[in-house]
Scaffold this motif. Structure first.
Motif, short mmCIF file in Angstrom:
data_model
loop_
_atom_site.label_atom_id
_atom_site.label_comp_id
_atom_site.label_asym_id
_atom_site.label_seq_id
_atom_site.Cartn_x
_atom_site.Cartn_y
_atom_site.Cartn_z
N LEU A 1 -4.47 -6.11 2.61
CA LEU A 1 -5.88 -5.71 2.67
C LEU A 1 -6.07 -4.47 3.54
O LEU A 1 -6.82 -3.56 3.20
N THR A 2 -5.37 -4.45 4.68
CA THR A 2 -5.48 -3.30 5.58
C THR A 2 -4.95 -2.03 4.93
O THR A 2 -5.60 -0.97 5.01
N ARG B 1 -0.55 -11.00 4.02
CA ARG B 1 -1.84 -11.01 3.30
C ARG B 1 -2.82 -10.06 3.98
O ARG B 1 -3.52 -9.29 3.33
N GLU B 2 -2.86 -10.10 5.30
CA GLU B 2 -3.75 -9.21 6.05
C GLU B 2 -3.32 -7.75 5.92
O GLU B 2 -4.15 -6.85 5.82
N CYS C 1 -4.75 -1.32 1.73
CA CYS C 1 -5.68 -0.89 0.68
C CYS C 1 -6.87 -0.14 1.26
O CYS C 1 -7.27 0.91 0.75
N GLU C 2 -7.43 -0.66 2.34
CA GLU C 2 -8.59 -0.02 2.96
C GLU C 2 -8.23 1.33 3.59
O GLU C 2 -8.98 2.30 3.48
#
Length: 169
Positions: free
Chosen positions: A98-99, A94-95, A101-102
């Protein structure tokens, strides 16, 4: 015989009918409409003086096309570099989505792609020999809008990343 002028009786005050309920009941309660006027409210502008006015460009297409090959290289480099030796863990995955994508978004901002909105989707899942289908629907102009996708697998996880480039007129 001289007649004395008769005094006129005082005019009765107009009665204002109060609205029973409604969001504008208080506003309308004290207002008496002049029968000669057609517009009761005053003209008030609600413009923000600090807002910048951007003139229309009347540009119907992009100056240069969405850089598909460059974005494809970014996806391949970042996903391979970050997930090459990683074991699947639900919390860490999950982390990592997000990482990723950023990181992809910041790398894309370096190219300053004018007038394109970007949407980045990253899916990470456990690899157990199962099949998976990821689909999406978009309403777009096929002349200017496009997408780039990349898939990755190692021994314990899979990753699918998609970047949509939608032209903003």
């Amino acid at each position: 015989m001289s007649e004395q002028p008769k005094e006129k009786p005082p005019k009765a005050e107009k009665k204002v009918k109060l609205p029973a309920e409604g969001p504008r009941a208080k506003e309308k309660a004290g207002r008496i409409k002049d029968p000669a006027s057609t517009h009761v409210d005053e003209h008030v502008t609600h413009e923000d003086p600090t807002a910048a006015m951007i003139p229309n460009t009347y540009q119907l297409g992009p100056n240069k096309p969405f850089p598909i090959t460059t974005i494809s290289h970014i996806l391949k480099e970042e996903i391979t570099h970050r997930l090459r030796d990683v074991r699947y863990d639900p919390v860490r995955s999950r982390e990592m989505t997000l990482t990723l994508c950023e990181v992809i978004r910041t790398r894309m901002k370096e190219f300053m792609i004018a007038r394109y909105k970007t949407v980045i989707l990253v899916h990470i899942g456990q690899l157990n020999g199962q099949g998976m289908q990821i689909s999406s629907r978009c309403l777009w102009d096929p002349n200017f809008d496009t997408f780039v996708s990349h898939s990755f697998k190692n021994t314990s996880l899979f990753c699918s990343a998609t970047v949509y480039g939608i032209y903003f007129e």
